[in-house]
Motif scaffolding. Structure first.
Motif, PDB file in Angstrom:
ATOM      1  N   MET A   1       0.985  -1.094   0.048  1.00 49.49           N
ATOM      2  CA  MET A   1       0.011   0.323   0.011  1.00 49.49           C
ATOM      3  C   MET A   1       1.060   1.411  -0.109  1.00 49.49           C
ATOM      4  N   LEU A   2       2.097   1.105   1.231  1.00 44.14           N
ATOM      5  CA  LEU A   2       2.826   2.240   0.868  1.00 44.14           C
ATOM      6  C   LEU A   2       3.514   2.712  -0.402  1.00 44.14           C
ATOM      7  N   GLY A   3       3.597   1.593  -1.491  1.00 46.27           N
ATOM      8  CA  GLY A   3       4.419   2.059  -2.846  1.00 46.27           C
ATOM      9  C   GLY A   3       3.375   2.795  -3.835  1.00 46.27           C
ATOM     10  N   THR A   4       1.654   1.927  -3.367  1.00 44.46           N
ATOM     11  CA  THR A   4       0.917   2.965  -4.147  1.00 44.46           C
ATOM     12  C   THR A   4       0.694   4.293  -4.172  1.00 44.46           C
ATOM     13  N   TYR A   5       0.627   4.305  -3.194  1.00 47.30           N
ATOM     14  CA  TYR A   5       0.822   5.461  -2.311  1.00 47.30           C
ATOM     15  C   TYR A   5       1.885   6.832  -2.846  1.00 47.30           C
ATOM     16  N   ARG A   6       3.039   6.100  -2.509  1.00 47.95           N
ATOM     17  CA  ARG A   6       4.313   6.503  -3.518  1.00 47.95           C
ATOM     18  C   ARG A   6       4.086   7.329  -4.298  1.00 47.95           C
ATOM     19  N   LEU A   7       4.202   5.703  -5.396  1.00 52.73           N
ATOM     20  CA  LEU A   7       3.170   6.668  -6.657  1.00 52.73           C
ATOM     21  C   LEU A   7       2.687   7.318  -7.279  1.00 52.73           C
ATOM     22  N   GLN A   8       1.209   7.503  -5.868  1.00 49.71           N
ATOM     23  CA  GLN A   8       0.070   8.484  -6.635  1.00 49.71           C
ATOM     24  C   GLN A   8       0.718   9.447  -6.011  1.00 49.71           C
ATOM     25  N   ALA A   9       1.374  10.555  -5.153  1.00 47.45           N
ATOM     26  CA  ALA A   9       1.642  11.807  -4.543  1.00 47.45           C
ATOM     27  C   ALA A   9       2.811  11.917  -5.354  1.00 47.45           C
ATOM     28  N   ALA A  10       4.172  11.355  -6.081  1.00 54.09           N
ATOM     29  CA  ALA A  10       4.306  11.406  -7.650  1.00 54.09           C
ATOM     30  C   ALA A  10       3.826  11.692  -8.591  1.00 54.09           C
ATOM     31  N   ASP A  11       3.105  11.027  -8.209  1.00 55.94           N
ATOM     32  CA  ASP A  11       2.147  11.603 -10.122  1.00 55.94           C
ATOM     33  C   ASP A  11       1.514  13.015  -9.856  1.00 55.94           C
ATOM     34  N   LEU A  12       1.195  13.203  -8.884  1.00 56.84           N
ATOM     35  CA  LEU A  12       0.369  14.350  -8.713  1.00 56.84           C
ATOM     36  C   LEU A  12       0.940  15.096  -7.993  1.00 56.84           C
ATOM     37  N   LEU A  13       1.895  15.536  -7.259  1.00 60.19           N
ATOM     38  CA  LEU A  13       3.284  16.084  -7.685  1.00 60.19           C
ATOM     39  C   LEU A  13       3.825  16.472  -8.868  1.00 60.19           C
ATOM     40  N   GLY A  14       4.321  16.082  -9.936  1.00 57.16           N
ATOM     41  CA  GLY A  14       4.505  15.983 -10.798  1.00 57.16           C
ATOM     42  C   GLY A  14       3.830  16.425 -11.509  1.00 57.16           C
ATOM     43  N   GLU A  15       2.296  16.867 -11.412  1.00 55.02           N
ATOM     44  CA  GLU A  15       0.752  16.934 -12.159  1.00 55.02           C
ATOM     45  C   GLU A  15       0.829  18.430 -11.449  1.00 55.02           C
ATOM     46  N   TYR A  16       1.426  18.290 -10.570  1.00 58.33           N
ATOM     47  CA  TYR A  16       1.215  19.968  -9.553  1.00 58.33           C
ATOM     48  C   TYR A  16       2.171  20.688 -10.231  1.00 58.33           C
TER      49      TYR A  16
END
Length: 100
Positions: A1-16
């Protein structure tokens, strides 16, 4: 689950990051009075993005449960750095948008 959240955070921060650069920093370059401030914000944003990308890469193929103390310390350090960056950036963006 942590890996999924880390990937989601990376994607969101990249879009931002792309949003800020395209919609705020790059257009401010045309205004000579604000170009230096926009350039500084953009550079700091890129540096923070590289820091978070390095964090993501460090843990991408690891099981945080196996090395929990190191992972926890890294998460806390990167999160602290990111929060400080966002607070400073918020002030900078407000000044950029409001001519301060």
């Amino acid at each position: 689950m942590l890996g999924t959240y880390r990937l989601q955070a990376a994607d969101l921060l990249g879009e931002y990051q792309l949003f800020k650069h395209r919609m705020l920093f790059d257009p401010a370059f045309v205004c000579s009075r604000r170009s230096q401030a926009a350039r500084g914000l953009k550079v700091e944003c890129i540096l923070m993005g590289e820091c978070f990308s390095a964090f993501h890469a460090r843990w991408q193929h690891s099981d945080p449960g196996v090395v929990w103390p190191m992972f926890k310390a890294d998460v806390i350090a990167v999160t602290d750095q990111l929060l400080k960056h966002l607070q400073i950036e918020q002030v900078g963006i407000d000044r950029l948008l409001n001519g301060g």
